[in-house]
Design a protein around this motif. Sequence first.
Motif, PDB file in Angstrom:
ATOM      1  N   ALA A 132      41.130 133.410  35.513  1.00  0.00           N
ATOM      2  CA  ALA A 132      39.888 133.089  36.214  1.00  0.00           C
ATOM      3  C   ALA A 132      39.744 133.948  37.468  1.00  0.00           C
ATOM      4  O   ALA A 132      38.662 134.492  37.747  1.00  0.00           O
ATOM      5  CB  ALA A 132      39.855 131.608  36.576  1.00  0.00           C
ATOM      6  N   LEU A 186      38.823 137.578  36.613  1.00  0.00           N
ATOM      7  CA  LEU A 186      37.402 137.746  36.313  1.00  0.00           C
ATOM      8  C   LEU A 186      36.557 137.694  37.576  1.00  0.00           C
ATOM      9  O   LEU A 186      35.643 138.509  37.759  1.00  0.00           O
ATOM     10  CB  LEU A 186      36.941 136.667  35.333  1.00  0.00           C
ATOM     11  CG  LEU A 186      35.447 136.668  34.999  1.00  0.00           C
ATOM     12  CD1 LEU A 186      35.021 138.000  34.405  1.00  0.00           C
ATOM     13  CD2 LEU A 186      35.114 135.515  34.055  1.00  0.00           C
ATOM     14  N   ALA A 232      37.826 138.340  29.703  1.00  0.00           N
ATOM     15  CA  ALA A 232      36.694 137.499  29.325  1.00  0.00           C
ATOM     16  C   ALA A 232      35.931 138.126  28.175  1.00  0.00           C
ATOM     17  O   ALA A 232      35.954 139.344  27.978  1.00  0.00           O
ATOM     18  CB  ALA A 232      35.763 137.293  30.522  1.00  0.00           C
ATOM     19  N   VAL A 280      30.434 136.426  28.204  1.00  0.00           N
ATOM     20  CA  VAL A 280      30.721 135.888  29.538  1.00  0.00           C
ATOM     21  C   VAL A 280      30.457 136.949  30.602  1.00  0.00           C
ATOM     22  O   VAL A 280      29.821 136.681  31.627  1.00  0.00           O
ATOM     23  CB  VAL A 280      32.178 135.400  29.633  1.00  0.00           C
ATOM     24  CG1 VAL A 280      32.582 135.180  31.094  1.00  0.00           C
ATOM     25  CG2 VAL A 280      32.354 134.113  28.857  1.00  0.00           C
ATOM     26  N   LEU A 316      27.763 136.610  33.594  1.00  0.00           N
ATOM     27  CA  LEU A 316      28.201 136.591  34.994  1.00  0.00           C
ATOM     28  C   LEU A 316      27.651 137.771  35.765  1.00  0.00           C
ATOM     29  O   LEU A 316      27.161 137.627  36.896  1.00  0.00           O
ATOM     30  CB  LEU A 316      29.734 136.586  35.055  1.00  0.00           C
ATOM     31  CG  LEU A 316      30.359 136.590  36.455  1.00  0.00           C
ATOM     32  CD1 LEU A 316      29.935 135.348  37.229  1.00  0.00           C
ATOM     33  CD2 LEU A 316      31.883 136.666  36.354  1.00  0.00           C
ATOM     34  N   CYS A 361      42.398 124.603  38.584  1.00  0.00           N
ATOM     35  CA  CYS A 361      42.100 124.458  37.161  1.00  0.00           C
ATOM     36  C   CYS A 361      42.577 123.099  36.658  1.00  0.00           C
ATOM     37  O   CYS A 361      43.490 122.490  37.231  1.00  0.00           O
ATOM     38  CB  CYS A 361      42.786 125.550  36.348  1.00  0.00           C
ATOM     39  SG  CYS A 361      42.377 127.236  36.863  1.00  0.00           S
ATOM     40  N   SER A 389      39.503 124.358  32.321  1.00  0.00           N
ATOM     41  CA  SER A 389      38.393 124.852  33.136  1.00  0.00           C
ATOM     42  C   SER A 389      38.893 125.111  34.555  1.00  0.00           C
ATOM     43  O   SER A 389      39.724 124.377  35.074  1.00  0.00           O
ATOM     44  CB  SER A 389      37.235 123.839  33.169  1.00  0.00           C
ATOM     45  OG  SER A 389      37.626 122.654  33.830  1.00  0.00           O
ATOM     46  N   MET A 422      34.590 128.053  34.969  1.00  0.00           N
ATOM     47  CA  MET A 422      35.020 128.993  33.935  1.00  0.00           C
ATOM     48  C   MET A 422      35.818 128.223  32.902  1.00  0.00           C
ATOM     49  O   MET A 422      36.804 127.562  33.234  1.00  0.00           O
ATOM     50  CB  MET A 422      35.876 130.103  34.544  1.00  0.00           C
ATOM     51  CG  MET A 422      35.166 130.971  35.545  1.00  0.00           C
ATOM     52  SD  MET A 422      36.234 132.322  36.136  1.00  0.00           S
ATOM     53  CE  MET A 422      35.144 133.134  37.317  1.00  0.00           C
ATOM     54  N   HIS A 423      35.402 128.307  31.648  1.00  0.00           N
ATOM     55  CA  HIS A 423      36.066 127.578  30.573  1.00  0.00           C
ATOM     56  C   HIS A 423      36.950 128.548  29.788  1.00  0.00           C
ATOM     57  O   HIS A 423      36.466 129.535  29.226  1.00  0.00           O
ATOM     58  CB  HIS A 423      35.025 126.937  29.670  1.00  0.00           C
ATOM     59  CG  HIS A 423      34.055 126.071  30.416  1.00  0.00           C
ATOM     60  ND1 HIS A 423      34.351 124.779  30.808  1.00  0.00           N
ATOM     61  CD2 HIS A 423      32.794 126.324  30.881  1.00  0.00           C
ATOM     62  CE1 HIS A 423      33.328 124.263  31.463  1.00  0.00           C
ATOM     63  NE2 HIS A 423      32.366 125.182  31.523  1.00  0.00           N
ATOM     64  N   VAL A 434      38.577 133.869  29.347  1.00  0.00           N
ATOM     65  CA  VAL A 434      37.415 133.059  29.720  1.00  0.00           C
ATOM     66  C   VAL A 434      36.405 133.152  28.577  1.00  0.00           C
ATOM     67  O   VAL A 434      35.935 134.245  28.255  1.00  0.00           O
ATOM     68  CB  VAL A 434      36.789 133.544  31.037  1.00  0.00           C
ATOM     69  CG1 VAL A 434      35.602 132.648  31.412  1.00  0.00           C
ATOM     70  CG2 VAL A 434      37.830 133.547  32.158  1.00  0.00           C
ATOM     71  N   SER A 447      33.545 130.905  28.308  1.00  0.00           N
ATOM     72  CA  SER A 447      32.179 130.574  28.724  1.00  0.00           C
ATOM     73  C   SER A 447      32.165 130.200  30.193  1.00  0.00           C
ATOM     74  O   SER A 447      33.224 129.945  30.792  1.00  0.00           O
ATOM     75  CB  SER A 447      31.614 129.426  27.873  1.00  0.00           C
ATOM     76  OG  SER A 447      32.363 128.240  28.084  1.00  0.00           O
ATOM     77  N   ILE A 448      30.967 130.164  30.763  1.00  0.00           N
ATOM     78  CA  ILE A 448      30.771 129.789  32.172  1.00  0.00           C
ATOM     79  C   ILE A 448      29.617 128.799  32.258  1.00  0.00           C
ATOM     80  O   ILE A 448      28.605 128.950  31.568  1.00  0.00           O
ATOM     81  CB  ILE A 448      30.470 131.021  33.042  1.00  0.00           C
ATOM     82  CG1 ILE A 448      31.708 131.921  33.147  1.00  0.00           C
ATOM     83  CG2 ILE A 448      30.018 130.621  34.437  1.00  0.00           C
ATOM     84  CD1 ILE A 448      31.485 133.172  33.991  1.00  0.00           C
TER      85      ILE A 448
END
Length: 213
Positions: free
Chosen positions: A129, A132, A148, A152, A156, A173, A181, A193-194, A205, A207-208
């Motif tokens: 995370a 990214l 990522a 994503v 972003l 997290c 996440s 951030m998933h 990562v 998805s967001i």
Amino acid sequence: MFSSLLRGTAATAAAAAFLIPSAPASAQTAQAARSVKPAKVAKQLFGAWLRGDRHAAAQVATPAAVGTLFSYAYRAPDEFAGCAANVCRFVHTSVSVPGGLDGIVMIVSGPKVVKVYESRHITKPATAAKHLFDAWKRHDRYRGLEVATASVVKSLFHTRFDPAGVTYFFQGCGPEPKGTSCAYSYEGGAMLMHLRGSKVRGYEVRSISYIAD
């Protein structure tokens, strides 16, 4: 008389040739560097890496680029995907790796590779995370793609990071139903951030999402 005139003309031309200055060596070197095709340089570095030959690699890449490439955690990509201008890619077609690079990206300048990006094997969600987020701050999409997915990064980077804008605070997290996440809070909301993955495979990562206070 005519032959004498020709001889005189030839002599004058020869003398003039000696008087015309040749291109400086530095200019010739620069021209030669520009004529080197990025694909050739990238393949030379890739081949040196496959052979484990750091000395040969250093001839066609900067020390930082060599260091990054020789630390690649996965097996070598199996396909050269070509170059777009000075950006050359080597991709995996038979294995899945984290991130959207799918292998290795080389940035070529003249006769050397000056930067290498690679799919990262990151064993902690927080590290992925932060990687990214740092890429977003630097406006460096290739760095973002190391950890990522392409969707994503596209989402972003659609909004440019503004250092004079809101301040982001990393909140850590935690587990969620299908993975982990990680949250960055800011005044008025938070960015989540998933991530999916494992210590063995590495985290990425996927998805967001955003929440508002």
